[in-house]
Enzyme design. Structure first.
Site, PDB file in Angstrom:
ATOM      1  N   ASP A  73      -7.239   3.351  12.136  1.00  0.00           N
ATOM      2  CA  ASP A  73      -5.946   4.024  12.032  1.00  0.00           C
ATOM      3  C   ASP A  73      -6.028   5.357  11.291  1.00  0.00           C
ATOM      4  OD1 ASP A  73      -4.393   2.322  13.556  1.00  0.00           O
ATOM      5  OD2 ASP A  73      -4.078   0.922  11.910  1.00  0.00           O
ATOM      6  N   ARG A 113       0.343   4.874  16.652  1.00  0.00           N
ATOM      7  CA  ARG A 113      -0.096   5.881  15.669  1.00  0.00           C
ATOM      8  C   ARG A 113       0.230   7.322  16.052  1.00  0.00           C
ATOM      9  NH1 ARG A 113       0.783   2.121  12.468  1.00  0.00           N
ATOM     10  NH2 ARG A 113      -0.941   0.863  11.727  1.00  0.00           N
ATOM     11  N   ASP A 128       0.818  -1.220   0.000  1.00  0.00           N
ATOM     12  CA  ASP A 128       0.000   0.000   0.000  1.00  0.00           C
ATOM     13  C   ASP A 128       0.848   1.265   0.000  1.00  0.00           C
ATOM     14  OD1 ASP A 128      -2.323  -1.452  -0.061  1.00  0.00           O
ATOM     15  OD2 ASP A 128      -2.746  -1.249   2.086  1.00  0.00           O
ATOM     16  N   SER A 146      -3.413  -9.112   6.962  1.00  0.00           N
ATOM     17  CA  SER A 146      -2.862  -7.786   7.198  1.00  0.00           C
ATOM     18  C   SER A 146      -2.266  -7.811   8.600  1.00  0.00           C
ATOM     19  CB  SER A 146      -3.961  -6.739   7.098  1.00  0.00           C
ATOM     20  OG  SER A 146      -3.541  -5.558   7.734  1.00  0.00           O
TER      21      SER A 146
HETATM   22  N1  ARG Z   1      -7.778  -3.464  15.301  1.00  0.00           N
HETATM   23  C1  ARG Z   1      -6.554  -2.881  15.767  1.00  0.00           C
HETATM   24  C2  ARG Z   1      -6.722  -1.415  16.023  1.00  0.00           C
HETATM   25  O1  ARG Z   1      -7.613  -0.807  15.507  1.00  0.00           O
HETATM   26  C3  ARG Z   1      -5.400  -3.141  14.831  1.00  0.00           C
HETATM   27  C4  ARG Z   1      -5.524  -2.487  13.491  1.00  0.00           C
HETATM   28  C5  ARG Z   1      -4.419  -2.838  12.509  1.00  0.00           C
HETATM   29  N2  ARG Z   1      -4.391  -4.240  12.280  1.00  0.00           N
HETATM   30  C6  ARG Z   1      -3.784  -4.859  11.265  1.00  0.00           C
HETATM   31  N3  ARG Z   1      -3.795  -6.155  11.245  1.00  0.00           N
HETATM   32  N4  ARG Z   1      -3.191  -4.209  10.314  1.00  0.00           N
HETATM   33  O2  ARG Z   1      -5.959  -0.850  16.750  1.00  0.00           O
END
Ligand code: ARG
Length: 413
Positions: free
Chosen positions: A123, A94, A14, A172
């Site tokens: 995110d 983040r 990505d 992912s």
């Molecule tokens: N669900 C988790 C969150 O919102 C992780 C998100 C990212 N997960 C991933 N497998 N890329 O904090």
């Protein structure tokens, strides 16, 4: 001269496609920024890859210590666990990534920042809201939210532009020191048991050693400082505990969670160190905080976890809650002993120089200092309103033997 944009770069498909796509659609110079929060990847290779696919500059920042000190440990002190399950690894990283993006944007004189988040997840919210808080003048570009390509179209786009497409995993995956987050693929079926292949840090509990290991975690003011009596820097402590606990299959989490954007999603987490540290920390708090502090802190923990999850790290509410949490930790010092066995972490011992546990008060043996006769007067007062209400209004009771139901007693009866 083209305007500049700082892109949070991971090295994955990505964000690699994003480099090319931004250059093409926004005519901006892309500066790739890889923030290392313990992602366990080949950083020099990722740095090169960004340049190869078209970035004008490629930066790598080792932010592991910053991450632990300013994000992970504050969350640990708060006992933050989203919906009682998720230690918030991804969510905690983040705001730090945004802080470093904004720093880089200022340094480079960039007009925008960019990230690879889609329009369906949490995110994007965390990135955007953190930018609003720290640098509202910066434009935000989110290619994966804007381009409207399907996965196949994205791969075709990559191939057309010589962007390497690795024979992708079906999942992912996001990784940092505090945990691995795994979604997509078969995991999107909430009935399907997570296949063994999604796990990388933990042994299957049934394959873990039969013999338990014990680990002693030393805390100072709510912060873990030692492992088995050895002082360690914060990053090493978490790394070593991830290995130790992972070896025993500790820290697998299977969570159907509520995203901020209203979607329920199934995510699997691996968080051995987080699992152990969170229970150990709570066990030490149980020894060193009063009943009232513990109760209030539980409410704070809920709010704290929600605000991390919901992208509100850089807010006044967080600052206020963090001040409370910090104050609450002033006597949370001591050692906790945890047993690791077959996927389970169990607190089996705790001690503290500031412990409120009194042997003299608790014991049923010799040395009892508790005046049992004083309980009679205490209970008299404590039970007074109960007695009064039961007399006047009666009390609901389970059915008695004769089948009758004695609900109400006559006033004064
Ligand atoms: N669900 C988790 C969150 O919102 C992780 C998100 C990212 N997960 C991933 N497998 N890329 O904090």
């Amino acid at each position: 001269m083209a305007e500049k944009v700082v892109l949070a770069y991971s090295g994955g498909l990505d964000t690699s496609v994003a480099i090319r796509w931004i250059a093409e659609n926004y005519h901006m110079d892309v500066i790739a920024l890889m923030v290392d929060v313990g992602s366990e990847r080949d950083l020099p290779a990722i740095q090169q890859k960004a340049l190869k696919v078209g970035a004008v500059k490629s930066l790598v920042v080792d932010a592991r210590e910053l991450f632990v000190k300013h994000f992970v440990f504050p969350a640990l002190k708060a006992d933050a666990l989203y919906e009682g399950q998720y230690p918030l690894a991804t969510a905690l990283a983040r705001p730090l990534i945004v802080k470093l993006m904004v720093d880089a944007a200022n340094e480079e004189g960039a007009a925008a920042v960019a990230h690879g988040c889609t329009g369906k997840g949490n995110d994007q919210v965390r990135f955007d809201v953190s930018v609003f808080a720290l640098a509202p003048h910066l434009k935000i570009i989110a290619p994966a939210r804007e381009w409207g390509m399907t996965r196949e179209e994205e791969i075709a786009y990559a191939q057309k532009h010589d962007i390497p497409v690795s024979v992708g995993s079906a999942y992912s995956i996001d990784v940092n020191l505090w945990g691995r987050s795994i979604e997509c693929g078969i995991l999107e079926d909430p009935w399907a048991e997570p296949p063994e292949e999604v796990f990388a840090w933990t042994r299957a509990p049934q394959d873990a050693p039969d013999k338990p290991s014990y680990v002693e975690i030393g805390f100072e003011r709510g912060i873990p400082v030692s492992l088995n009596a050895k002082n360690l820097d914060s990053v090493s402590l978490i790394q070593q505990l991830n290995e130790l606990a992972g070896e025993h299959g500790v820290g697998r989490i299977d969570h159907v969670e509520n995203r901020l954007v209203g979607i329920k999603s199934r995510e699997v987490y691996e968080a051995p160190a987080a699992t152990v540290l969170l229970i150990a920390h709570k066990a030490l708090e149980a020894m060193t905080l009063s009943r009232e502090q513990l109760r209030f802190k539980e409410k704070v923990a809920l709010e704290y976890a929600d605000l991390i999850y919901n992208g509100l790290w850089f807010t006044a509410l967080h600052q206020d809650l963090a001040a409370y949490v910090e104050s609450s930790q002033r006597h949370v010092t001591g050692t906790v002993r945890v047993k690791l066995c077959k996927g389970k972490a169990t607190v089996v011992g705790r001690k503290s120089p500031k412990s409120l546990y009194s042997f003299g008060l608790a014991t049923y043996d010799k040395g009892d200092e508790f005046d049992q006769s004083a309980s009679v007067g205490f209970i008299h007062i404590w039970g007074l309103p109960v007695k009064t209400q039961a007399r006047v209004q009666g009390v609901e009771q389970p059915e008695s033997e004769d089948g009758g139901r004695r609900r109400e007693r006559k006033e004064g009866g």
